[in-house]
Design a protein around this motif. Structure first.
Motif, PDB file in Angstrom:
ATOM      1  N   VAL A 184       0.864  -1.176   0.000  1.00  9.68           N
ATOM      2  CA  VAL A 184       0.000   0.000   0.000  1.00  9.68           C
ATOM      3  C   VAL A 184       0.903   1.230   0.000  1.00  9.68           C
ATOM      4  CG1 VAL A 184      -1.740   1.297   1.286  1.00  9.68           C
ATOM      5  CG2 VAL A 184      -1.858  -1.212   1.195  1.00  9.68           C
ATOM      6  N   LEU A 185       0.926   1.944  -1.131  1.00 11.95           N
ATOM      7  CA  LEU A 185       1.728   3.152  -1.261  1.00 11.95           C
ATOM      8  C   LEU A 185       0.793   4.348  -1.165  1.00 11.95           C
ATOM      9  CD1 LEU A 185       4.237   2.080  -4.058  1.00 11.95           C
ATOM     10  CD2 LEU A 185       4.367   1.768  -1.574  1.00 11.95           C
ATOM     11  N   THR A 186       0.997   5.158  -0.143  1.00 14.13           N
ATOM     12  CA  THR A 186       0.021   6.140   0.301  1.00 14.13           C
ATOM     13  C   THR A 186       0.351   7.550  -0.191  1.00 14.13           C
ATOM     14  OG1 THR A 186       1.271   6.462   2.339  1.00 14.13           O
ATOM     15  CG2 THR A 186      -0.429   4.767   2.359  1.00 14.13           C
ATOM     16  N   GLY A 187      -0.615   8.453  -0.011  1.00  8.87           N
ATOM     17  CA  GLY A 187      -0.417   9.843  -0.413  1.00  8.87           C
ATOM     18  C   GLY A 187       0.464  10.631   0.528  1.00  8.87           C
ATOM     19  N   HIS A 188       0.567  10.182   1.756  1.00  7.67           N
ATOM     20  CA  HIS A 188       1.427  10.810   2.756  1.00  7.67           C
ATOM     21  C   HIS A 188       1.994   9.694   3.633  1.00  7.67           C
ATOM     22  CE1 HIS A 188      -0.644  14.717   1.977  1.00  7.67           C
ATOM     23  NE2 HIS A 188      -1.732  13.960   1.919  1.00  7.67           N
ATOM     24  N   GLY A 189       3.190   9.855   4.117  1.00  6.05           N
ATOM     25  CA  GLY A 189       3.728   8.931   5.105  1.00  6.05           C
ATOM     26  C   GLY A 189       4.256   7.636   4.518  1.00  6.05           C
ATOM     27  N   ASP A 190       4.378   6.651   5.416  1.00  7.28           N
ATOM     28  CA  ASP A 190       5.075   5.412   5.096  1.00  7.28           C
ATOM     29  C   ASP A 190       4.159   4.382   4.446  1.00  7.28           C
ATOM     30  OD1 ASP A 190       7.448   6.388   6.192  1.00  7.28           O
ATOM     31  OD2 ASP A 190       6.886   5.705   8.208  1.00  7.28           O
ATOM     32  N   PRO A 191       4.732   3.488   3.650  1.00  9.79           N
ATOM     33  CA  PRO A 191       3.949   2.395   3.064  1.00  9.79           C
ATOM     34  C   PRO A 191       3.489   1.398   4.125  1.00  9.79           C
ATOM     35  CG  PRO A 191       6.043   2.712   1.909  1.00  9.79           C
ATOM     36  CD  PRO A 191       6.121   3.499   3.172  1.00  9.79           C
ATOM     37  N   THR A 192       2.543   0.562   3.717  1.00  8.89           N
ATOM     38  CA  THR A 192       2.087  -0.536   4.560  1.00  8.89           C
ATOM     39  C   THR A 192       1.696  -1.679   3.619  1.00  8.89           C
ATOM     40  OG1 THR A 192       0.552  -1.185   6.334  1.00  8.89           O
ATOM     41  CG2 THR A 192      -0.266   0.415   4.724  1.00  8.89           C
ATOM     42  N   THR A 193       0.949  -2.649   4.112  1.00  7.09           N
ATOM     43  CA  THR A 193       0.413  -3.719   3.261  1.00  7.09           C
ATOM     44  C   THR A 193      -1.056  -3.930   3.595  1.00  7.09           C
ATOM     45  OG1 THR A 193       0.926  -5.524   4.792  1.00  7.09           O
ATOM     46  CG2 THR A 193       2.659  -4.897   3.216  1.00  7.09           C
ATOM     47  N   ILE A 194      -1.763  -4.544   2.671  1.00  6.62           N
ATOM     48  CA  ILE A 194      -3.163  -4.882   2.930  1.00  6.62           C
ATOM     49  C   ILE A 194      -3.253  -5.820   4.135  1.00  6.62           C
ATOM     50  CG2 ILE A 194      -5.153  -6.141   2.021  1.00  6.62           C
ATOM     51  CD1 ILE A 194      -4.832  -3.320   0.826  1.00  6.62           C
ATOM     52  N   GLY A 195      -2.347  -6.780   4.213  1.00 10.13           N
ATOM     53  CA  GLY A 195      -2.377  -7.722   5.327  1.00 10.13           C
ATOM     54  C   GLY A 195      -2.164  -7.071   6.680  1.00 10.13           C
ATOM     55  N   ALA A 196      -1.357  -6.014   6.714  1.00  7.28           N
ATOM     56  CA  ALA A 196      -1.117  -5.320   7.981  1.00  7.28           C
ATOM     57  C   ALA A 196      -2.318  -4.497   8.417  1.00  7.28           C
ATOM     58  CB  ALA A 196       0.108  -4.413   7.846  1.00  7.28           C
ATOM     59  N   GLU A 197      -3.093  -3.994   7.474  1.00 10.26           N
ATOM     60  CA  GLU A 197      -4.212  -3.101   7.812  1.00 10.26           C
ATOM     61  C   GLU A 197      -5.532  -3.846   7.995  1.00 10.26           C
ATOM     62  OE1 GLU A 197      -3.400  -0.041   8.589  1.00 10.26           O
ATOM     63  OE2 GLU A 197      -1.368  -0.568   7.981  1.00 10.26           O
ATOM     64  N   ALA A 198      -5.723  -4.956   7.288  1.00  8.08           N
ATOM     65  CA  ALA A 198      -7.018  -5.644   7.288  1.00  8.08           C
ATOM     66  C   ALA A 198      -7.529  -6.009   8.681  1.00  8.08           C
ATOM     67  CB  ALA A 198      -6.942  -6.888   6.413  1.00  8.08           C
ATOM     68  N   PRO A 199      -6.689  -6.459   9.618  1.00  9.11           N
ATOM     69  CA  PRO A 199      -7.232  -6.865  10.921  1.00  9.11           C
ATOM     70  C   PRO A 199      -7.833  -5.726  11.739  1.00  9.11           C
ATOM     71  CG  PRO A 199      -5.042  -7.799  10.576  1.00  9.11           C
ATOM     72  CD  PRO A 199      -5.255  -6.776   9.514  1.00  9.11           C
ATOM     73  N   HIS A 200      -7.604  -4.485  11.339  1.00 10.08           N
ATOM     74  CA  HIS A 200      -8.006  -3.346  12.162  1.00 10.08           C
ATOM     75  C   HIS A 200      -9.317  -2.706  11.729  1.00 10.08           C
ATOM     76  CE1 HIS A 200      -4.099  -3.708  13.981  1.00 10.08           C
ATOM     77  NE2 HIS A 200      -3.510  -3.550  12.818  1.00 10.08           N
ATOM     78  N   LEU A 201     -10.017  -3.305  10.757  1.00  8.76           N
ATOM     79  CA  LEU A 201     -11.231  -2.681  10.238  1.00  8.76           C
ATOM     80  C   LEU A 201     -12.251  -2.404  11.332  1.00  8.76           C
ATOM     81  CD1 LEU A 201     -12.945  -1.742   7.791  1.00  8.76           C
ATOM     82  CD2 LEU A 201     -13.763  -4.097   7.615  1.00  8.76           C
ATOM     83  N   GLU A 202     -12.544  -3.386  12.158  1.00  7.94           N
ATOM     84  CA  GLU A 202     -13.560  -3.192  13.200  1.00  7.94           C
ATOM     85  C   GLU A 202     -13.125  -2.119  14.206  1.00  7.94           C
ATOM     86  OE1 GLU A 202     -16.525  -4.381  12.953  1.00  7.94           O
ATOM     87  OE2 GLU A 202     -15.918  -5.436  11.118  1.00  7.94           O
ATOM     88  N   GLU A 203     -11.840  -2.055  14.470  1.00  6.59           N
ATOM     89  CA  GLU A 203     -11.316  -1.018  15.366  1.00  6.59           C
ATOM     90  C   GLU A 203     -11.551   0.364  14.781  1.00  6.59           C
ATOM     91  OE1 GLU A 203      -6.909   0.646  16.572  1.00  6.59           O
ATOM     92  OE2 GLU A 203      -7.130  -1.486  16.067  1.00  6.59           O
ATOM     93  N   TRP A 204     -11.319   0.508  13.472  1.00  6.59           N
ATOM     94  CA  TRP A 204     -11.545   1.810  12.844  1.00  6.59           C
ATOM     95  C   TRP A 204     -13.014   2.195  12.919  1.00  6.59           C
ATOM     96  CZ3 TRP A 204      -8.943  -0.107   7.743  1.00  6.59           C
ATOM     97  CH2 TRP A 204      -7.576  -0.296   7.964  1.00  6.59           C
ATOM     98  N   ILE A 205     -13.889   1.229  12.678  1.00  8.07           N
ATOM     99  CA  ILE A 205     -15.321   1.523  12.729  1.00  8.07           C
ATOM    100  C   ILE A 205     -15.714   1.965  14.132  1.00  8.07           C
ATOM    101  CG2 ILE A 205     -17.615   0.500  12.524  1.00  8.07           C
ATOM    102  CD1 ILE A 205     -16.461  -1.332  10.340  1.00  8.07           C
ATOM    103  N   ALA A 206     -15.182   1.300  15.140  1.00  6.05           N
ATOM    104  CA  ALA A 206     -15.497   1.657  16.523  1.00  6.05           C
ATOM    105  C   ALA A 206     -14.977   3.047  16.871  1.00  6.05           C
ATOM    106  CB  ALA A 206     -14.902   0.623  17.479  1.00  6.05           C
ATOM    107  N   ARG A 207     -13.806   3.378  16.314  1.00  8.99           N
ATOM    108  CA  ARG A 207     -13.232   4.707  16.581  1.00  8.99           C
ATOM    109  C   ARG A 207     -14.049   5.803  15.925  1.00  8.99           C
ATOM    110  NH1 ARG A 207      -7.140   3.496  15.572  1.00  8.99           N
ATOM    111  NH2 ARG A 207      -7.643   4.335  13.548  1.00  8.99           N
ATOM    112  N   GLY A 208     -14.647   5.468  14.762  1.00 13.08           N
ATOM    113  CA  GLY A 208     -15.503   6.414  14.060  1.00 13.08           C
ATOM    114  C   GLY A 208     -14.820   7.707  13.687  1.00 13.08           C
ATOM    115  N   HIS A 209     -13.721   7.604  12.962  1.00 17.78           N
ATOM    116  CA  HIS A 209     -12.931   8.792  12.570  1.00 17.78           C
ATOM    117  C   HIS A 209     -13.831   9.854  11.986  1.00 17.78           C
ATOM    118  CE1 HIS A 209      -8.649   6.979  12.378  1.00 17.78           C
ATOM    119  NE2 HIS A 209      -9.388   6.372  13.264  1.00 17.78           N
TER     120      HIS A 209
END
Length: 209
Positions: A184-209
């Motif tokens: 995952v090459l982003t518009g700002h900041g450091d790269p990541t991967t889909i595998g690194a981000e996928a487990p956090h979906l429910e956490e993001w929803i709970a945070r409600g950015h």
């Protein structure tokens, strides 16, 4: 020739809704020794043109139309003869920065932009902006996410033209379905991967950015 991805970090200002912030944007250059595309022409057309060098720049692809991602696009197009591509749903944002210049071409979901052996598939991923797109290149196991997905979570949705439930739907349905090893090459900041981000979906929803 081998397709490669180059990163140029360019500082500047992001302005929206009456506020201005200092930012550093990732400009991605994709191609080979002869031909490239630029993803997000941020802030400094001359710096981007210098990074492109003698290669032919065929397209300037805008992941969305916030000013920090498109500010240098017309000047870079004028310098190089490249065409500017934007999803039409982001034209209202585009016109805030460039009221007298239209993009040359409209991006569409599922469209494939070819350059120097790379095939960039357009994924419409609204939420951060109505016309936000990501660009997926399966041969490079890479997705360019603009400001839709970052290392650590989704892009911001607290300003005009953005919507948190929509960005979550876009990430869940269009990005987290990609192979986990996808970079995952982003518009700002450091790269990541889909595998690194996928487990956090429910956490993001709970945070409600």
């Amino acid at each position: 020739m081998t397709v490669r991805i180059e990163r140029l970090v360019v500082p500047g200002k992001f302005t929206l809704d009456g506020g201005t912030w200092d930012v550093e944007n990732n400009v991605w250059i994709v191609g080979d020794e002869r031909e490239v595309v630029v993803i997000d022409a941020a802030h400094d057309a001359e710096a981007i043109a210098e990074a492109v060098g003698e290669r032919r720049l065929t397209a300037i692809i805008c992941t969305h139309a916030h000013n920090d991602h498109i500010g240098a696009a017309p000047a870079l197009a004028d310098l190089t003869g490249a065409t500017i591509w934007l999803h039409p749903d982001d034209l209202p944002l585009w016109h805030q920065t460039h009221p007298d210049r239209e993009p040359d071409n409209h991006l569409a979901d599922g469209q494939v932009i070819e350059t120097a052996g790379a095939d960039l598939t357009v994924l419409h991923t609204p939420g951060h902006a109505p016309g936000a797109v990501c660009l997926y290149e399966p041969g490079l196991a890479t997705v360019f996410t603009g400001d839709t997905l970052f290392h650590g979570g989704p892009g911001a949705t607290g300003r005009s033209y953005s919507h948190f439930p929509t960005i979550i739907d876009s990430i869940r349905d269009r990005l987290l379905t990609l192979p986990p090893e996808t970079k995952v090459l982003t518009g700002h900041g450091d790269p990541t991967t889909i595998g690194a981000e996928a487990p956090h979906l429910e956490e993001w929803i709970a945070r409600g950015h």
